[in-house]
Design an enzyme around this catalytic site. Structure first.
Site, PDB file in Angstrom:
ATOM      1  N   LYS A 196      -8.217   4.385   3.388  1.00  0.00           N
ATOM      2  CA  LYS A 196      -6.820   4.313   2.770  1.00  0.00           C
ATOM      3  C   LYS A 196      -6.815   5.744   1.956  1.00  0.00           C
ATOM      4  O   LYS A 196      -7.280   5.920   1.202  1.00  0.00           O
ATOM      5  CB  LYS A 196      -6.554   3.192   1.570  1.00  0.00           C
ATOM      6  CG  LYS A 196      -5.361   3.122   1.297  1.00  0.00           C
ATOM      7  CD  LYS A 196      -5.045   1.790   0.391  1.00  0.00           C
ATOM      8  CE  LYS A 196      -3.551   1.800  -0.227  1.00  0.00           C
ATOM      9  NZ  LYS A 196      -3.351   0.744  -1.058  1.00  0.00           N
ATOM     10  N   LYS A 249      -5.292   3.276   7.260  1.00  0.00           N
ATOM     11  CA  LYS A 249      -4.032   3.312   6.594  1.00  0.00           C
ATOM     12  C   LYS A 249      -3.735   4.539   5.802  1.00  0.00           C
ATOM     13  O   LYS A 249      -4.556   5.273   5.223  1.00  0.00           O
ATOM     14  CB  LYS A 249      -3.816   2.150   5.757  1.00  0.00           C
ATOM     15  CG  LYS A 249      -2.539   2.079   4.760  1.00  0.00           C
ATOM     16  CD  LYS A 249      -2.647   1.103   3.906  1.00  0.00           C
ATOM     17  CE  LYS A 249      -1.220   1.232   3.143  1.00  0.00           C
ATOM     18  NZ  LYS A 249      -1.334   0.240   1.849  1.00  0.00           N
TER      19      LYS A 249
HETATM   20  C1  PBG Z   1      -0.938  -1.069  -2.894  1.00  0.00           C
HETATM   21  C2  PBG Z   1      -0.416  -0.939  -1.391  1.00  0.00           C
HETATM   22  C3  PBG Z   1       0.270   0.139  -1.077  1.00  0.00           C
HETATM   23  C4  PBG Z   1       0.643  -0.197   0.351  1.00  0.00           C
HETATM   24  C5  PBG Z   1       0.028  -1.496   0.443  1.00  0.00           C
HETATM   25  N1  PBG Z   1      -0.529  -1.959  -0.480  1.00  0.00           N
HETATM   26  C6  PBG Z   1       0.724   1.430  -1.315  1.00  0.00           C
HETATM   27  C7  PBG Z   1       0.065   1.914  -2.532  1.00  0.00           C
HETATM   28  O1  PBG Z   1      -1.071   2.470  -2.318  1.00  0.00           O
HETATM   29  O2  PBG Z   1       0.915   2.497  -3.186  1.00  0.00           O
HETATM   30  C8  PBG Z   1       1.314   0.504   1.293  1.00  0.00           C
HETATM   31  C9  PBG Z   1       2.199   0.213   2.577  1.00  0.00           C
HETATM   32  C10 PBG Z   1       3.310   0.739   2.998  1.00  0.00           C
HETATM   33  O3  PBG Z   1       3.280   1.933   2.770  1.00  0.00           O
HETATM   34  O4  PBG Z   1       3.799   0.119   3.926  1.00  0.00           O
HETATM   35  N2  PBG Z   1      -2.086  -1.245  -2.937  1.00  0.00           N
END
Ligand code: PBG
Length: 325
Positions: A196, A249
């Site tokens: 991520k 992601k």
């Molecule tokens: C939080 C989380 C995030 C997303 C999913 N879970 C964002 C972040 O790290 O702020 C992002 C999903 C998206 O942008 O569609 N842990």
């Protein structure tokens, strides 16, 4: 014409039927996971302004939404909670009656076949908006692990089929696996946000989930977009700690990483087609600059071609419908 040698690649592109016969990548409804934002309150079905077509939905409205999703042939949803109250330790994330736990119980009772994935993180639930416990302005790793394990167990107790930890603390898969096993949930898989990145593509989600960090950023726990080897180390740790699925992601700018992960690890790979990737296309389509259906299908197919087995996407409802026609 001169006497030259060349291959006739166009032979296999001669008709729709022939092209379908030699097509290497197919998008199926079974590939789709639809993200849903559940909120506290009554009678709420509010469109998220930065994500056209995506809604905040209260529990009294959620079954109608799920009915629509299931009727379109979608097999799985991932639940994100937007709680009414936040505190430094994100207590609503692991509360027995937290919003995700309640939504899970409600949906599972009516739609037992639908696969419910619970996003396991703290940032929507903490008043500082970070994904972990804070001390002296720092996000602490180890004290956060316990809270994540508690969150996962409470979600599994509520009936979640899969736990999806997204917070990027080191050891989160090991901690959650141990917590689930101890509570008797040996059979509940972990879909880890293994890779991520610290990405600007999450902007619209943070609007939707009210989860922007109130100070600093997430760069001490989410990854630097410049790095590739680091992604392999992250994925490797999660595999060793017991992950059952690996999420990459965001998706679109990271297709190279998806291919790397797919080639190296014998686990299902999940592309998270994130909010910014969704909203950019929505905005361009609303302006008439792109053909939404064609561009979305091309985009999702490219993720599968890059190695994704499954795709978490806000386009899922539209795509399921297009695939039916
Ligand atoms: C939080 C989380 C995030 C997303 C999913 N879970 C964002 C972040 O790290 O702020 C992002 C999903 C998206 O942008 O569609 N842990």
């Amino acid at each position: 014409m001169r006497d030259i040698q060349f291959d006739r690649h166009r032979r296999l592109r001669n008709s729709d039927s022939l092209r379908a016969m030699v097509r290497e990548t197919w998008l199926r409804k079974e590939d789709l996971i639809y993200p849903l934002f559940v909120v506290e309150g009554e009678n709420i079905r509010n469109e998220v302004s930065s994500m056209p077509g995506v809604f905040h939905i209260s529990l009294d409205a959620v079954l109608a939404e799920i009915n629509d999703i299931v009727n379109r042939g979608i097999k799985s949803v991932i639940l994100f909670g937007v709680p009414a109250n936040k505190d430094p330790l994100g207590k609503q994330a692991y509360h027995e009656h937290g919003i995700v736990q309640e939504a899970t119980r409600l949906i599972k009772a009516e739609f037992p076949e639908l696969v419910i994935i619970a996003d396991t993180c703290l940032c929507q639930y903490t008043d500082h908006g970070h994904c972990g416990v804070i001390e002296d302005g720092k996000v602490l790793n180890d004290p956060t692990l316990d809270l994540l394990a508690q969150t996962a167990v409470s979600q599994a107790k509520a009936g979640a089929d899969i736990i999806a930890p997204s917070n990027m603390m080191d050891g989160f898969v090991a901690a959650i696996r141990a917590g689930l096993d101890e509570a008797g949930f040996h059979d509940i898989p972990i879909m880890s946000y293994a890779v991520k990145y610290s990405s600007s593509f999450y902007g619209p989600f943070r609007d939707a989930a009210h989860s922007s960090p109130q100070f600093g950023d997430r760069k001490t726990y989410q990854m630097d977009p410049s790095n590739r080897m680091e992604a392999l180390r992250e994925a490797q740790s999660d595999v060793e700690e017991g992950a059952d699925f690996l999420i990459v992601k965001p998706a679109l700018s990271y297709l190279d990483i998806m291919r790397d992960v797919k080639d190296r690890f014998p686990l299902p790979v999940v592309a998270y087609n994130v909010s910014g990737e969704y909203s950019m296309i929505k905005a361009a389509a609303q302006n008439g600059w792109v053909n939404e259906k064609e561009i979305v299908m091309e985009k999702l197919t490219s993720m599968k071609r890059a190695g994704a087995d499954l795709i978490i996407t806000y386009h899922a409802k539209d795509v399921a419908e297009w695939l039916s026609n």
